[in-house]
Write a protein that holds these residues in place. Structure first.
Motif, PDB file in Angstrom:
ATOM      1  N   TYR A 140     -11.946  -8.684  -1.550  1.00 13.27           N
ATOM      2  CA  TYR A 140     -10.483  -8.954  -1.902  1.00 13.27           C
ATOM      3  C   TYR A 140      -9.546  -8.140  -0.813  1.00 13.27           C
ATOM      4  O   TYR A 140      -8.723  -8.777  -0.292  1.00 13.27           O
ATOM      5  N   ALA A 141     -10.071  -6.979  -0.533  1.00 13.99           N
ATOM      6  CA  ALA A 141      -9.003  -6.308   0.345  1.00 13.99           C
ATOM      7  C   ALA A 141      -8.996  -6.880   1.742  1.00 13.99           C
ATOM      8  O   ALA A 141      -8.174  -6.850   2.589  1.00 13.99           O
ATOM      9  N   LYS A 142     -10.349  -7.306   2.273  1.00 16.38           N
ATOM     10  CA  LYS A 142     -10.339  -7.783   3.379  1.00 16.38           C
ATOM     11  C   LYS A 142      -9.959  -9.007   3.702  1.00 16.38           C
ATOM     12  O   LYS A 142      -9.409  -9.387   4.940  1.00 16.38           O
ATOM     13  N   ILE A 143     -10.016 -10.026   2.688  1.00 16.54           N
ATOM     14  CA  ILE A 143      -9.288 -11.257   2.919  1.00 16.54           C
ATOM     15  C   ILE A 143      -7.744 -11.185   3.163  1.00 16.54           C
ATOM     16  O   ILE A 143      -7.172 -10.461   2.145  1.00 16.54           O
ATOM     17  N   PRO A 144      -7.052 -11.951   4.228  1.00 13.66           N
ATOM     18  CA  PRO A 144      -5.601 -11.632   4.151  1.00 13.66           C
ATOM     19  C   PRO A 144      -4.799 -12.341   3.293  1.00 13.66           C
ATOM     20  O   PRO A 144      -5.393 -13.555   2.945  1.00 13.66           O
ATOM     21  N   ALA A 145      -3.684 -12.243   3.079  1.00 15.91           N
ATOM     22  CA  ALA A 145      -2.915 -13.133   2.327  1.00 15.91           C
ATOM     23  C   ALA A 145      -1.751 -13.351   3.568  1.00 15.91           C
ATOM     24  O   ALA A 145      -1.023 -12.739   3.933  1.00 15.91           O
ATOM     25  N   PRO A 146      -1.918 -14.502   4.159  1.00 16.07           N
ATOM     26  CA  PRO A 146      -1.204 -14.894   5.217  1.00 16.07           C
ATOM     27  C   PRO A 146       0.306 -15.189   5.059  1.00 16.07           C
ATOM     28  O   PRO A 146       0.947 -15.135   6.201  1.00 16.07           O
ATOM     29  N   LEU A 147       0.474 -15.529   3.974  1.00 16.21           N
ATOM     30  CA  LEU A 147       2.110 -15.788   3.662  1.00 16.21           C
ATOM     31  C   LEU A 147       2.521 -15.078   2.365  1.00 16.21           C
ATOM     32  O   LEU A 147       1.974 -14.671   1.574  1.00 16.21           O
TER      33      LEU A 147
ATOM     34  N   TRP B 244      -6.030 -13.794  11.299  1.00 17.80           N
ATOM     35  CA  TRP B 244      -6.537 -15.169  11.861  1.00 17.80           C
ATOM     36  C   TRP B 244      -5.468 -16.046  12.323  1.00 17.80           C
ATOM     37  O   TRP B 244      -5.714 -16.908  13.059  1.00 17.80           O
TER      38      TRP B 244
ATOM     39  N   GLY C  74     -12.135 -17.320   2.868  1.00 10.55           N
ATOM     40  CA  GLY C  74     -11.866 -16.193   3.914  1.00 10.55           C
ATOM     41  C   GLY C  74     -10.594 -16.226   4.380  1.00 10.55           C
ATOM     42  O   GLY C  74     -10.200 -14.992   5.101  1.00 10.55           O
ATOM     43  N   LYS C  75      -9.738 -16.944   4.370  1.00 11.31           N
ATOM     44  CA  LYS C  75      -8.566 -17.122   4.698  1.00 11.31           C
ATOM     45  C   LYS C  75      -7.147 -16.497   4.105  1.00 11.31           C
ATOM     46  O   LYS C  75      -6.336 -15.870   4.407  1.00 11.31           O
TER      47      LYS C  75
ATOM     48  N   ARG D  21      -6.464 -14.796   0.657  1.00  8.02           N
ATOM     49  CA  ARG D  21      -6.856 -14.023  -0.735  1.00  8.02           C
ATOM     50  C   ARG D  21      -6.568 -14.606  -2.009  1.00  8.02           C
ATOM     51  O   ARG D  21      -7.112 -14.483  -2.808  1.00  8.02           O
TER      52      ARG D  21
ATOM     53  N   VAL E  15      -9.148 -14.882  -5.119  1.00 11.46           N
ATOM     54  CA  VAL E  15      -8.597 -13.960  -6.203  1.00 11.46           C
ATOM     55  C   VAL E  15      -8.799 -15.010  -7.485  1.00 11.46           C
ATOM     56  O   VAL E  15      -8.863 -14.719  -8.353  1.00 11.46           O
TER      57      VAL E  15
ATOM     58  N   TYR F 227      -1.433 -24.453   7.544  1.00 14.67           N
ATOM     59  CA  TYR F 227      -0.753 -23.512   8.337  1.00 14.67           C
ATOM     60  C   TYR F 227      -0.475 -24.100   9.602  1.00 14.67           C
ATOM     61  O   TYR F 227       0.749 -23.905  10.032  1.00 14.67           O
TER      62      TYR F 227
ATOM     63  N   PHE G 253       8.457 -18.138   5.090  1.00 15.93           N
ATOM     64  CA  PHE G 253       7.502 -18.030   5.891  1.00 15.93           C
ATOM     65  C   PHE G 253       8.140 -18.220   7.457  1.00 15.93           C
ATOM     66  O   PHE G 253       7.357 -17.798   8.394  1.00 15.93           O
TER      67      PHE G 253
END
Ligand code: SF4
Ligand code: SF4
Lengths: 245, 498
Positions: A30-37, A237, B63-64, B66, B70, B283, B320
């Motif tokens: 969970y910590a490794k996967i980014p939250a991109p927004l 990414w 993988g992109k 979270r 989760v 995205y 954003f």
């Protein structure tokens, strides 16, 4: 060493490995996967401190659930509180000398009555699953089974009041597991049932919806600071798409 | 198919409806065609090994994002969200319960990405990705307006919108796209706005507006296009250029700028605030659309960027834009980037620059609809809850008669208009009418209790949606108004410069 002792010692080591390694691995993922927004929901805190307070309120009071449905909130809050109290009471089996506050009468008595509270909460949650058509619709067999499992753990724990085991021996067994200084486990049926169920729970934890426990801390709608206009938030990414213009 | 449905009954005391299995499984928007698909970089039709491709894409997204990972893991199936979605309330379809909708993807996730799902699928509700499941995905992930009401109530904060977006992205990647969204995105890439309105037509329209305002007010209010070195670049939804009541809002912004003496311009390159890239969870597309705004700001050498009344555009802008298209260090650092037109008007009110004749709005008794994306995915004014207080404060500054709807239906608990998230298309009219039910109920109660006549909004989708569905609920289409239309009505203009 009796066969029972060896079996349970092995099972506990196995289950503890799955539980701790499994959970640590999930948290790492969970910590490794980014939250991109940035996607916090309102009321969204504007500082890190505000986020900490928000998560605290969610963890301790189940604030969002309270605003959603009072009955589910009541049952699950009672259940989780009782779980905490029971866990504190059980600390006496793992600590030597027992921490003074764990041995206090308050913790021990509260921990005992917690079993009843826990059963009440769990039965309430079970009833909701059975009787509310919307909740019945979304429930899969595992949802019922997890409830049954925890009900059975609480029930068998409570039964030990009437089918007592040698408390001191149990304690020596568990402290022995922690210090590699092994000691006999009493082989009373109720005790063994109680322990087997706990082992089962430990094993399924990292593979089930019980992951909601770490999940809450990693939930971007709850753990993000609302500062998107002042701070960029570019995931690794997404960096390859960055332009220089 | 689309016309044969009943408008749900407006109930005096709304109760949670009983489930009706597959009540709206027949509702699916038109599929996108080859030409629209390929302009966005997606296959034109269902690819051959689509199952494998879809699972790969899911793995990629897991993988992109979270949130996706989760949220697929953490749902307790507690049911707290089950009654929170307007589409569930209006259609009674269990797959429109937020968790029901999530489970369509969660079942597939469990089957292909978790141990228990691999070995004991029945036990944990895991499902193979079959053609039927894909059809359900297409249907029900296009019955979610990504309004995030469910996320507010979920104890874990699970946001169904994140899952809907991911599902749409997965479907696009195997050639199953939605016509409405993808056609529009293609137009913005090509022409610059959702409507495909080219620069000369836009210039014409703006000229016409200048004449109209001059006739009405005797003030020479300008609607500048591509004017370099202006203070402000205004980016607004293209519906503002001609649809009612949107255009009255645009006139309002122009009057505010005029009266405050702030030079401003529209851009033909970025003549669209909307960013449908978000609706399809892409995205890449969202970033490309956002970059137009950066390019326009650089090209026109402006000092600030201001967004007009548009809900999801404001979400993309507020939450954003800086991430997608920043840093905006070439703009005036004294202002946040971007700003909302309500922040501009509110600031000018506070500085006592604008003066109003409130009685100009006395023919209306007003309420305010919190648009979901403004309410639940952005803020305003740099204060917590500014997205709720600032629009209300403006309305109460320019009008005398204002009442709020029921507490459970406003602010962060607001109901979506029923047409957001890429669903504002005629082929989903049944869904739009049914999904509007909770908002219509709250509005009608207020009409009865307080004699409210008009509802103001600051979202182009809300305005279009309400002016379409009002008739199904025995309301007039002009009962929906733009917030800046109210500002425009009441603003006292300085006439001496004519
Ligand atoms: S409220 Fe959240 S945890 Fe509960 S069923 Fe809905 S999505 Fe799952
Ligand atoms: S995001 Fe909105 S439309 Fe989608 S499931 Fe949640 S409440 Fe319903």
């Amino acid at each position: 060493m009796s066969f029972v002792t060896i079996l349970y010692a092995a099972l506990f080591y196995f289950a503890a490995t799955i539980l701790f390694v499994g959970l640590a691995y999930r948290v790492y993922e969970y910590a490794k996967i980014p939250a991109p927004l940035k996607i916090p929901t309102p009321p969204a805190p504007m500082t890190q401190r505000g986020v900490a307070i928000r998560i605290f309120r969610e963890v301790v009071f189940f604030e969002s659930l309270f605003s959603a449905t009072k009955w589910t909130w009541l049952f699950s809050w009672i259940f989780h509180l009782a779980l905490l109290l029971a866990a504190l009471r059980h600390l006496k089996y793992f600590t030597d000398p027992v921490w003074f506050w764990v041995s206090s009468e308050l913790v021990q008595v509260a921990g005992h009555y917690a079993a009843y509270l826990m059963l009440a909460g769990l039965l309430g949650l079970f009833a909701r699953r059975v009787f509310v058509d919307r909740v019945r619709y979304i429930s899969s067999p595992s949802d019922y089974l997890i409830l049954v499992l925890i009900i059975a753990i609480a029930g068998s724990g409570l039964m030990m009041k009437w089918f007592p085991s040698d408390i001191l021996a149990i304690k020596l067994f568990f402290v022995g597991l922690l210090t590699f200084n092994f000691s006999e486990l009493p082989s009373d049926a109720v005790l063994l049932i109680h322990l087997s169920l706990v082992i089962a729970l430990m094993i399924i934890f990292p593979y089930s919806k019980l992951l909601h426990a770490p999940g809450l801390f990693f939930s971007p709608t709850r753990n993000q600071v609302d500062n998107a206009r002042s701070k960029r938030h570019v995931a690794d990414w997404a960096k390859r798409m960055e332009s220089t213009k | 198919m689309a016309s044969k449905f009943e408008t749900p009954e407006v109930r005096k005391f709304p109760v949670i409806p009983k489930l009706e299995n597959s009540a709206t499984s027949h509702l699916s928007p038109f599929k996108s065609k080859q030409e629209f698909q390929s302009s966005l970089g997606y296959p034109g039709e269902l690819v051959e090994n689509w199952q494998e491709k879809a699972i790969d894409k899911m793995g990629d997204l897991l993988g992109k994002y979270r949130s996706l990972r989760v949220y697929l893991d953490s749902c307790i199936q507690c049911g707290a969200c089950t009654d929170k979605c307007h589409y569930y309330q209006g259609t009674k379809d269990p797959n429109n319960m937020p968790v029901g909708r999530q489970n369509l993807m969660r079942g597939v996730y469990r089957r292909y990405f978790t141990l228990p799902g691999k070995y004991f699928p029945k036990l944990v509700g895991a499902t193979d990705l079959t053609k039927e499941v894909l059809d359900d995905w297409y249907s029900y992930y296009h019955q979610c307006s990504q309004c995030r009401r469910c996320a507010v109530f979920c104890p874990i904060g699970i946001d169904t919108a994140e899952i809907s977006m991911a599902a749409r992205e997965v479907m696009d990647s195997i050639g199953v796209g939605q016509k409405y969204c993808n056609e529009i995105i293609g137009k913005v890439h090509k022409i610059g706005n959702n409507l495909g309105l080219p620069e000369p037509a836009l210039a014409d329209t703006l000229e016409g507006l200048e004449e109209d305002v001059l006739d009405d007010t005797e003030v020479d209010v300008k609607f500048p296009l591509d004017v370099k070195d202006s203070e402000v670049l205004l980016v607004t939804p293209s519906a503002d250029f001609f649809a009612e009541p949107h255009v009255d809002g645009l006139i309002g912004y122009a009057k505010v700028f005029h009266q405050a003496g702030i030079s401003w311009t529209l851009s033909s390159h970025a003549s669209e605030a909307a960013n449908f890239g978000m609706f399809i969870g892409s995205y890449d597309n969202m970033k490309k659309l956002a970059m137009r705004i950066r390019e326009a700001a650089l090209e026109l050498n402006v000092k600030r960027i201001v967004f007009g009344e548009c809900g999801h555009a404001w979400r993309v802008a507020y939450s954003f834009l800086n991430t997608l298209a920043g840093p905006f260090d070439f703009l005036d650092p004294r202002y946040p980037v971007p700003q909302h037109i309500c922040e501009i008007t509110n600031g000018l009110i506070d500085q006592n620059v604008l003066h109003f004749d409130k009685s100009a709005n006395d023919d209306m008794t007003l309420t305010y609809h919190d648009s979901c994306n403004v309410a639940r995915a952005s803020s305003m004014g740099g204060i917590m809850g500014g997205q709720f207080t600032i629009p209300r404060k403006i309305i109460q500054t320019v009008a005398n008669n204002f009442y709020d709807m029921d507490d459970e239906t406003i602010r962060e608990k607001t109901y979506c208009c029923g047409g957001g998230g890429g669903l504002l298309t005629d082929d989903l009219m049944e869904l739009r009418v049914k999904g509007a039910l909770p908002r219509m109920e709250a509005l009608k109660h207020l009409i009865e209790e307080k004699g409210v006549t008009h509802m103001a909004a600051i979202c182009a989708i809300c305005k279009s949606q309400f002016s379409k569905v009002f008739q199904y609920y025995d309301l007039e289409l002009d009962q929906i108004v733009s917030l800046h239309q109210l500002v425009s009505n009441a603003l006292i203009m300085n006439k001496k410069e004519v």
